[in-house]
Design a protein around this motif. Structure first.
Motif, mmCIF file in Angstrom:
data_model
loop_
_atom_site.group_PDB
_atom_site.id
_atom_site.type_symbol
_atom_site.label_atom_id
_atom_site.label_comp_id
_atom_site.label_asym_id
_atom_site.label_seq_id
_atom_site.Cartn_x
_atom_site.Cartn_y
_atom_site.Cartn_z
ATOM 1 N N LEU A 1 77.001 31.432 6.061
ATOM 2 C CA LEU A 1 78.062 30.599 6.611
ATOM 3 C C LEU A 1 77.516 29.376 7.358
ATOM 4 O O LEU A 1 78.273 28.528 7.805
ATOM 5 C CB LEU A 1 78.926 31.421 7.577
ATOM 6 N N ALA A 2 76.172 29.295 7.475
ATOM 7 C CA ALA A 2 75.585 28.220 8.288
ATOM 8 C C ALA A 2 75.970 26.817 7.806
ATOM 9 O O ALA A 2 76.299 25.964 8.634
ATOM 10 C CB ALA A 2 74.068 28.383 8.342
ATOM 11 N N PRO A 3 75.926 26.535 6.475
ATOM 12 C CA PRO A 3 76.287 25.173 6.051
ATOM 13 C C PRO A 3 77.709 24.792 6.454
ATOM 14 O O PRO A 3 77.960 23.648 6.825
ATOM 15 C CB PRO A 3 76.138 25.223 4.528
ATOM 16 N N HIS B 1 83.407 18.001 21.639
ATOM 17 C CA HIS B 1 82.201 18.447 22.331
ATOM 18 C C HIS B 1 81.672 19.793 21.851
ATOM 19 O O HIS B 1 80.589 20.191 22.243
ATOM 20 C CB HIS B 1 82.455 18.484 23.843
ATOM 21 N N LEU B 2 82.461 20.506 21.022
ATOM 22 C CA LEU B 2 81.963 21.816 20.591
ATOM 23 C C LEU B 2 80.815 21.674 19.597
ATOM 24 O O LEU B 2 79.996 22.580 19.450
ATOM 25 C CB LEU B 2 83.095 22.684 20.027
ATOM 26 N N ALA B 3 80.727 20.497 18.943
ATOM 27 C CA ALA B 3 79.685 20.323 17.923
ATOM 28 C C ALA B 3 78.298 20.526 18.511
ATOM 29 O O ALA B 3 77.480 21.276 17.967
ATOM 30 C CB ALA B 3 79.801 18.922 17.313
ATOM 31 N N GLY B 4 78.036 19.870 19.632
ATOM 32 C CA GLY B 4 76.717 19.988 20.260
ATOM 33 C C GLY B 4 76.405 21.425 20.616
ATOM 34 O O GLY B 4 75.300 21.914 20.369
ATOM 35 N N TYR B 5 77.403 22.131 21.192
ATOM 36 C CA TYR B 5 77.156 23.518 21.584
ATOM 37 C C TYR B 5 76.914 24.389 20.366
ATOM 38 O O TYR B 5 76.055 25.278 20.385
ATOM 39 C CB TYR B 5 78.329 24.051 22.422
ATOM 40 N N ALA B 6 77.672 24.141 19.282
ATOM 41 C CA ALA B 6 77.483 24.950 18.078
ATOM 42 C C ALA B 6 76.070 24.761 17.526
ATOM 43 O O ALA B 6 75.375 25.735 17.208
ATOM 44 C CB ALA B 6 78.526 24.563 17.031
ATOM 45 N N ARG B 7 75.617 23.490 17.443
ATOM 46 C CA ARG B 7 74.291 23.234 16.869
ATOM 47 C C ARG B 7 73.189 23.824 17.750
ATOM 48 O O ARG B 7 72.261 24.454 17.260
ATOM 49 C CB ARG B 7 74.070 21.733 16.716
ATOM 50 N N HIS B 8 73.299 23.592 19.070
ATOM 51 C CA HIS B 8 72.264 24.105 19.961
ATOM 52 C C HIS B 8 72.271 25.633 19.975
ATOM 53 O O HIS B 8 71.214 26.255 19.978
ATOM 54 C CB HIS B 8 72.458 23.568 21.377
ATOM 55 N N ALA B 9 73.471 26.226 19.992
ATOM 56 C CA ALA B 9 73.544 27.685 20.022
ATOM 57 C C ALA B 9 72.944 28.258 18.747
ATOM 58 O O ALA B 9 72.219 29.256 18.786
ATOM 59 C CB ALA B 9 74.998 28.132 20.187
ATOM 60 N N ALA B 10 73.224 27.619 17.600
ATOM 61 C CA ALA B 10 72.697 28.130 16.338
ATOM 62 C C ALA B 10 71.170 28.135 16.359
ATOM 63 O O ALA B 10 70.545 29.157 16.041
ATOM 64 C CB ALA B 10 73.219 27.282 15.173
ATOM 65 N N SER B 11 70.564 27.010 16.765
ATOM 66 C CA SER B 11 69.100 26.958 16.718
ATOM 67 C C SER B 11 68.489 27.840 17.806
ATOM 68 O O SER B 11 67.494 28.522 17.585
ATOM 69 C CB SER B 11 68.609 25.515 16.838
ATOM 70 N N VAL C 1 79.694 28.198 20.954
ATOM 71 C CA VAL C 1 78.685 29.264 20.924
ATOM 72 C C VAL C 1 79.050 30.313 19.874
ATOM 73 O O VAL C 1 78.176 30.826 19.166
ATOM 74 C CB VAL C 1 78.529 29.891 22.327
ATOM 75 N N SER C 2 80.354 30.619 19.736
ATOM 76 C CA SER C 2 80.749 31.581 18.691
ATOM 77 C C SER C 2 80.357 31.055 17.320
ATOM 78 O O SER C 2 79.803 31.790 16.491
ATOM 79 C CB SER C 2 82.264 31.823 18.720
ATOM 80 N N LEU C 3 80.648 29.778 17.070
ATOM 81 C CA LEU C 3 80.280 29.203 15.770
ATOM 82 C C LEU C 3 78.771 29.237 15.578
ATOM 83 O O LEU C 3 78.282 29.543 14.485
ATOM 84 C CB LEU C 3 80.782 27.758 15.678
ATOM 85 N N GLY C 4 78.040 28.921 16.669
ATOM 86 C CA GLY C 4 76.585 28.956 16.578
ATOM 87 C C GLY C 4 76.082 30.350 16.260
ATOM 88 O O GLY C 4 75.175 30.530 15.446
ATOM 89 N N ALA C 5 76.709 31.356 16.899
ATOM 90 C CA ALA C 5 76.302 32.743 16.648
ATOM 91 C C ALA C 5 76.570 33.113 15.192
ATOM 92 O O ALA C 5 75.745 33.752 14.535
ATOM 93 C CB ALA C 5 77.047 33.674 17.592
ATOM 94 N N VAL C 6 77.731 32.689 14.678
ATOM 95 C CA VAL C 6 78.054 32.967 13.274
ATOM 96 C C VAL C 6 76.988 32.353 12.367
ATOM 97 O O VAL C 6 76.481 32.995 11.444
ATOM 98 C CB VAL C 6 79.456 32.406 12.933
ATOM 99 N N ALA C 7 76.632 31.073 12.676
ATOM 100 C CA ALA C 7 75.653 30.399 11.827
ATOM 101 C C ALA C 7 74.282 31.074 11.904
ATOM 102 O O ALA C 7 73.569 31.154 10.917
ATOM 103 C CB ALA C 7 75.538 28.923 12.238
ATOM 104 N N ALA C 8 73.915 31.569 13.111
ATOM 105 C CA ALA C 8 72.586 32.159 13.278
ATOM 106 C C ALA C 8 72.505 33.547 12.659
ATOM 107 O O ALA C 8 71.474 33.935 12.142
ATOM 108 C CB ALA C 8 72.232 32.223 14.765
ATOM 109 N N LEU C 9 73.617 34.305 12.718
ATOM 110 C CA LEU C 9 73.575 35.696 12.254
ATOM 111 C C LEU C 9 73.962 35.828 10.785
ATOM 112 O O LEU C 9 73.556 36.767 10.118
ATOM 113 C CB LEU C 9 74.505 36.555 13.110
ATOM 114 N N LYS C 10 74.791 34.902 10.295
ATOM 115 C CA LYS C 10 75.222 34.950 8.895
ATOM 116 C C LYS C 10 74.804 33.651 8.214
ATOM 117 O O LYS C 10 75.574 32.704 8.136
ATOM 118 C CB LYS C 10 76.745 35.084 8.810
ATOM 119 N N PRO C 11 73.543 33.575 7.741
ATOM 120 C CA PRO C 11 73.015 32.326 7.180
ATOM 121 C C PRO C 11 73.883 31.769 6.042
ATOM 122 O O PRO C 11 73.879 30.571 5.798
ATOM 123 C CB PRO C 11 71.636 32.730 6.665
#
Lengths: 313, 271
Positions: free
Chosen positions: A128-130, A193-203, A116-126
């Motif tokens: 860093l998203a890639p 398993h963090l990959a799924g959470y990161a992607r879902h949290a980001a979107s 979720v932290s990674l997802g938040a980073v990706a969502a708030l700081k575009p």
């Protein structure tokens, strides 16, 4: 709500019953007849003795009759004896189950937290998203047992900082020295398993941050941190719980393979040893327990989802 | 998308070129040579040798054949079953739909690995199948993985087929008197190409991963036939003598799965 829970529990019971029948029939097809194995230990036994033993244990009955006898005994709380450990199988399950739940719980916490932290980073700081996306793709493709092996080579063999596997001597369910044995397995399991959470949290966070109530909160002067925690994350929590419910089976499977790599005395090792050692009673009960725990975890995630989003209930 | 296709193409080419590489380097990846155990990487053995003195690069290439064929066969079988089930459930609806989807939900809710362990440990002879041959192993593992892999495809196909079946052109075709079989094959199926492609790509990656797990546990492809999973199992026992041997098979699995996921992502983004 109560009706829903009861209905789902009934579904779980039916699934477990069907699974027990399938597993019973399948296990009967595994190599290694129990009587053959038993008489291999005593050369004086004749084939008449073998036939008598078979009749004594009811193994001359057809499969369905044997299953019904087993199921009847189970419903009375008698799960049979373990061939490998010479104990009632119900007594063998406690410590491995605790050890597995400990690994699962910690790995889930770590995967959700980091994801979720990674997802938040990706969502708030575009910008860093890639990077986050690349990391998620990598984490999804890494075979977890290979990652475990690499971590063992690096931290246990080369650096010698952490134990290569096993559990603390004596007690297998935590204790004082248990933490050191948990670090590598938890990290291994969580990474996949963090990959799924990161992607879902980001979107989910990107969607949530575009909602009008966020703009209202901003206009009222709420800080970005408060907006993220109080306004956006609760809304993003629902898809994350959906993912957690869908992912429960894979997480349990992952825990079992991680345990095998690190030789942790948990349910995975127990099932593997039971299957390899022709311990039918133990394999059957361990499989059922793991399946029921998984389905209960899925149910818990579903209920949490309804609690978080009353529209679903 | 392009990166994924390039990765997969490179792996398939490498697997196809295994005999060429063996002829060029001039050794047999199946023959133990106890005078060359644990050789470091060199011009003769580009990735060194394993505990029986066999060339690791060549075993990796021959292992690619086994791992990729198992993955492809399992994924194709899973796709065919899943497409038929998903299409049937969406078209027929009613109790058949409910029964098939409950079955899928049940399979999805169960942890697959312990079930696979029990299924993989079955005695093939008890089912009237040959035992212990590499080809039989490959077929057995592919069938097992397909038995679990169809669920994801079926759910995706059903969901898309439901929305396609409700579209106007399907109703128009029905009004014109087109038969149901023709509607499903000519009007609905082509609309499902993208989700089926995505599900297949993901299934190939999943099957390669699952095969390596089973072989790693000693329940998949039996040595001496190399597969990425059983090479890793072998390397795990030798982490102290040859830590590098554990690196290559895992990297190969990683690249194969990454390639499949990239292709699936690419198709999903194109839609």
């Amino acid at each position: 709500m109560t009706r829903l829970i009861l209905w789902r529990l009934a579904q779980i019971a039916v699934t477990a019953a069907i699974l027990s029948l399938c597993a019973f029939l399948l296990i009967a097809l595994m190599p290694g007849d129990p009587i053959d194995l038993a008489i291999a230990g005593d050369p004086r036994l004749t084939s008449e003795d073998a036939a008598r033993l078979r009749a004594l244990h009811g193994l001359d009955q057809p499969l369905m009759a044997r299953y019904l006898a087993w199921a009847g005994a189970v419903l009375q709380g008698n799960f049979g004896h373990s061939r490998l450990f010479a104990q009632p199988v119900a007594q063998l399950l406690g410590p491995p189950l605790l050890s597995s739940l400990q690994l699962l719980g910690l790995a889930l916490l770590l995967a959700v937290g980091v994801g979720v932290s990674l997802g938040a980073v990706a969502a708030l700081k575009p910008r860093l998203a890639p990077g986050v996306q690349g990391l998620a793709l990598l984490a999804q493709a890494v075979p977890s047992f290979w990652l475990g092996l690499l971590l063992i080579i690096l931290f246990a063999v080369q650096l010698g900082w952490l134990p290569a596997g096993g559990g603390p001597p004596g007690d297998s369910s935590g204790g004082d020295g248990g933490g050191r044995f948990l670090i590598l397995p938890v990290a291994t399991l969580a990474f996949g398993h963090l990959a799924g959470y990161a992607r879902h949290a980001a979107s989910a966070l990107a969607t949530a941050m575009a909602e009008p109530h966020i703009r209202t909160a901003r206009a009222q002067g709420a800080g970005e941190a408060r907006i993220l925690w109080r306004q956006a994350l609760p809304n993003a929590g629902v898809p994350l719980l959906t993912l957690a419910a869908l992912d429960a089976g894979a997480l349990v499977s992952g825990a079992l393979i991680t345990e095998t790599v690190f030789a942790r005395p948990g349910m995975g090792k127990l099932i593997y040893d039971a299957v390899m050692g022709n311990d039918f009673n133990l394999a059957l009960l361990a499989l059922l327990v793991v399946a029921v725990v998984t389905m209960l975890a899925t149910l818990a995630a579903d209920l949490a989802q309804r609690w978080l989003d009353p529209r679903l209930a | 998308m392009r990166a994924g296709i390039a990765l997969l193409a490179a792996l398939v080419l490498a697997a196809a070129a295994a005999p060429l590489a063996a002829a060029w380097l001039g050794h047999d990846p199946f023959l133990p040579d106890l005078f060359t155990r644990f050789e470091p990487p060199s011009a003769i053995h580009p990735l060194g040798t394993d505990d029986l003195g066999r060339d690791i690069l060549l075993r990796l290439l021959y292992g690619a054949r086994v791992s990729l064929i198992v993955g492809l066969m399992a994924a194709l079988a899973a796709t065919v079953i899943g497409t038929v089930v998903g299409l049937l459930a969406a078209w027929r609806g009613g109790w058949l739909d409910a029964a098939l989807m409950r079955l899928a939900d049940g399979l999805l809710a169960l942890p697959a690995l312990p079930l696979l362990v029990i299924l993989a440990a079955l005695d093939p002879a008890a089912l009237g199948l040959p035992r212990g041959e590499a080809v039989a192993d490959i077929l057995r593992i592919a069938a097992l993985l397909a038995a679990f892999g169809w669920v994801g495809v079926a759910r995706l196909v059903r969901a898309t087929a439901l929305s396609v079946l409700a579209r106007d052109f399907v109703r128009a075709a029905r009004a014109l008197g087109v038969g149901e079989a023709r509607i499903l094959l000519r009007h609905v199926l082509p609309q499902l190409a993208a989700p089926i492609a995505i599900a297949t790509a993901l299934a190939v990656g999943g099957a390669v991963l699952a095969e390596s797990v089973l072989s790693f546990l000693g329940l998949g492809i039996a040595p001496p036939a190399p597969s990425w999973g059983n090479m890793l199992a072998n390397a795990q026992e030798l982490v102290f003598q040859a830590p590098l041997a554990a690196l290559w098979p895992g990297l190969a699995i990683l690249l194969a799965v990454l390639g499949c996921n990239l292709v699936a992502d690419g198709v999903a983004r194109r839609r």
